[in-house]
Design a protein around this motif. Sequence first.
Motif, PDB file in Angstrom:
ATOM      1  N   ILE A 196       8.910   2.386  -7.740  1.00  0.00           N
ATOM      2  CA  ILE A 196       9.207   3.790  -7.488  1.00  0.00           C
ATOM      3  C   ILE A 196       7.871   4.496  -7.301  1.00  0.00           C
ATOM      4  CG2 ILE A 196      10.237   5.899  -8.405  1.00  0.00           C
ATOM      5  CD1 ILE A 196      12.070   4.054 -10.104  1.00  0.00           C
ATOM      6  N   LEU A 197       7.646   5.021  -6.096  1.00  0.00           N
ATOM      7  CA  LEU A 197       6.406   5.714  -5.776  1.00  0.00           C
ATOM      8  C   LEU A 197       6.723   7.038  -5.090  1.00  0.00           C
ATOM      9  CD1 LEU A 197       4.356   2.792  -4.172  1.00  0.00           C
ATOM     10  CD2 LEU A 197       4.042   3.747  -6.449  1.00  0.00           C
ATOM     11  N   ARG A 198       5.858   8.039  -5.316  1.00  0.00           N
ATOM     12  CA  ARG A 198       5.958   9.262  -4.528  1.00  0.00           C
ATOM     13  C   ARG A 198       5.674   8.884  -3.075  1.00  0.00           C
ATOM     14  NH1 ARG A 198       2.005  10.661  -8.078  1.00  0.00           N
ATOM     15  NH2 ARG A 198       0.641  11.117  -6.316  1.00  0.00           N
ATOM     16  N   LYS A 199       6.328   9.560  -2.143  1.00  0.00           N
ATOM     17  CA  LYS A 199       6.206   9.173  -0.737  1.00  0.00           C
ATOM     18  C   LYS A 199       4.762   9.213  -0.255  1.00  0.00           C
ATOM     19  CE  LYS A 199       7.987   9.894   3.867  1.00  0.00           C
ATOM     20  NZ  LYS A 199       8.922  10.612   4.711  1.00  0.00           N
ATOM     21  N   GLU A 200       4.003  10.244  -0.644  1.00  0.00           N
ATOM     22  CA  GLU A 200       2.629  10.338  -0.165  1.00  0.00           C
ATOM     23  C   GLU A 200       1.779   9.180  -0.689  1.00  0.00           C
ATOM     24  OE1 GLU A 200       2.927  13.138  -3.768  1.00  0.00           O
ATOM     25  OE2 GLU A 200       4.169  12.660  -2.027  1.00  0.00           O
ATOM     26  N   LEU A 201       2.056   8.699  -1.894  1.00  0.00           N
ATOM     27  CA  LEU A 201       1.342   7.542  -2.424  1.00  0.00           C
ATOM     28  C   LEU A 201       1.776   6.269  -1.705  1.00  0.00           C
ATOM     29  CD1 LEU A 201      -0.646   6.362  -4.438  1.00  0.00           C
ATOM     30  CD2 LEU A 201       1.195   6.285  -6.122  1.00  0.00           C
ATOM     31  N   TYR A 202       3.060   6.136  -1.447  1.00  0.00           N
ATOM     32  CA  TYR A 202       3.584   4.988  -0.708  1.00  0.00           C
ATOM     33  C   TYR A 202       2.926   4.896   0.673  1.00  0.00           C
ATOM     34  CZ  TYR A 202       6.843   2.049   1.892  1.00  0.00           C
ATOM     35  OH  TYR A 202       7.393   1.075   2.677  1.00  0.00           O
ATOM     36  N   GLU A 203       2.846   6.038   1.371  1.00  0.00           N
ATOM     37  CA  GLU A 203       2.238   6.057   2.697  1.00  0.00           C
ATOM     38  C   GLU A 203       0.752   5.703   2.638  1.00  0.00           C
ATOM     39  OE1 GLU A 203       3.358   9.978   3.939  1.00  0.00           O
ATOM     40  OE2 GLU A 203       5.256   9.273   4.808  1.00  0.00           O
ATOM     41  N   GLN A 204       0.059   6.158   1.598  1.00  0.00           N
ATOM     42  CA  GLN A 204      -1.359   5.842   1.440  1.00  0.00           C
ATOM     43  C   GLN A 204      -1.552   4.337   1.219  1.00  0.00           C
ATOM     44  OE1 GLN A 204      -3.279   7.931  -1.749  1.00  0.00           O
ATOM     45  NE2 GLN A 204      -5.175   6.808  -1.527  1.00  0.00           N
ATOM     46  N   VAL A 205      -0.743   3.753   0.353  1.00  0.00           N
ATOM     47  CA  VAL A 205      -0.827   2.311   0.094  1.00  0.00           C
ATOM     48  C   VAL A 205      -0.521   1.534   1.367  1.00  0.00           C
ATOM     49  CG1 VAL A 205       0.284   0.395  -1.139  1.00  0.00           C
ATOM     50  CG2 VAL A 205      -0.324   2.481  -2.372  1.00  0.00           C
TER      51      VAL A 205
ATOM     52  N   SER B 255      -0.898   2.502   4.479  1.00  0.00           N
ATOM     53  CA  SER B 255      -2.023   2.673   5.400  1.00  0.00           C
ATOM     54  C   SER B 255      -3.206   1.796   5.000  1.00  0.00           C
ATOM     55  CB  SER B 255      -2.443   4.146   5.426  1.00  0.00           C
ATOM     56  OG  SER B 255      -3.603   4.311   6.183  1.00  0.00           O
ATOM     57  N   GLU B 256      -3.519   1.769   3.704  1.00  0.00           N
ATOM     58  CA  GLU B 256      -4.624   0.943   3.220  1.00  0.00           C
ATOM     59  C   GLU B 256      -4.338  -0.544   3.434  1.00  0.00           C
ATOM     60  OE1 GLU B 256      -5.386   2.176  -0.796  1.00  0.00           O
ATOM     61  OE2 GLU B 256      -6.196   4.104  -0.147  1.00  0.00           O
TER      62      GLU B 256
ATOM     63  N   LYS C  42      -6.396  -5.445   9.186  1.00  0.00           N
ATOM     64  CA  LYS C  42      -7.261  -5.386  10.358  1.00  0.00           C
ATOM     65  C   LYS C  42      -8.631  -5.988  10.046  1.00  0.00           C
ATOM     66  CE  LYS C  42      -5.224  -1.246  12.364  1.00  0.00           C
ATOM     67  NZ  LYS C  42      -5.468   0.164  12.656  1.00  0.00           N
ATOM     68  N   ILE C  43      -9.192  -5.623   8.907  1.00  0.00           N
ATOM     69  CA  ILE C  43     -10.509  -6.133   8.509  1.00  0.00           C
ATOM     70  C   ILE C  43     -10.445  -7.646   8.352  1.00  0.00           C
ATOM     71  CG2 ILE C  43     -12.217  -6.153   6.660  1.00  0.00           C
ATOM     72  CD1 ILE C  43     -11.448  -3.153   6.217  1.00  0.00           C
ATOM     73  N   ASN C  44      -9.441  -8.139   7.669  1.00  0.00           N
ATOM     74  CA  ASN C  44      -9.311  -9.578   7.459  1.00  0.00           C
ATOM     75  C   ASN C  44      -9.137 -10.325   8.771  1.00  0.00           C
ATOM     76  OD1 ASN C  44      -9.618  -9.362   4.712  1.00  0.00           O
ATOM     77  ND2 ASN C  44      -7.429  -9.295   4.291  1.00  0.00           N
ATOM     78  N   MET C  45      -8.381  -9.760   9.700  1.00  0.00           N
ATOM     79  CA  MET C  45      -8.168 -10.414  10.982  1.00  0.00           C
ATOM     80  C   MET C  45      -9.477 -10.501  11.763  1.00  0.00           C
ATOM     81  SD  MET C  45      -5.162 -11.471  10.950  1.00  0.00           S
ATOM     82  CE  MET C  45      -4.970 -12.000  12.634  1.00  0.00           C
ATOM     83  N   SER C  46     -10.294  -9.456  11.725  1.00  0.00           N
ATOM     84  CA  SER C  46     -11.567  -9.497  12.449  1.00  0.00           C
ATOM     85  C   SER C  46     -12.500 -10.522  11.824  1.00  0.00           C
ATOM     86  CB  SER C  46     -12.221  -8.119  12.485  1.00  0.00           C
ATOM     87  OG  SER C  46     -12.573  -7.699  11.186  1.00  0.00           O
TER      88      SER C  46
END
Length: 72
Positions: A42-51, A53-54, A60-64
């Motif tokens: 259970i996460l607040r939506k803004e925290l869920y979106e931040q996680v 995104s991160e 992306k970093i790992n793929m490069s």
Amino acid sequence: MLIITRKKGESLMIGDDIEITVSRIDDGSVKLGIQAPKNINILRKELYEQVESENKEATKINMSILKDIKKK
């Protein structure tokens, strides 16, 4: 989106095992109590979106890095 009207102390159920209760109502905010199994995140939506995104950025970093290793 389903819109449900609830008063202080009233609840709603999601499935058989998640209960959301209106605990307190103040000017412009509502305090909710959530009872759910421990395996449910259970996460607040803004925290869920931040996680989320991160996690995408980390992928992306790992793929490069993997592409660089493959070239060598």
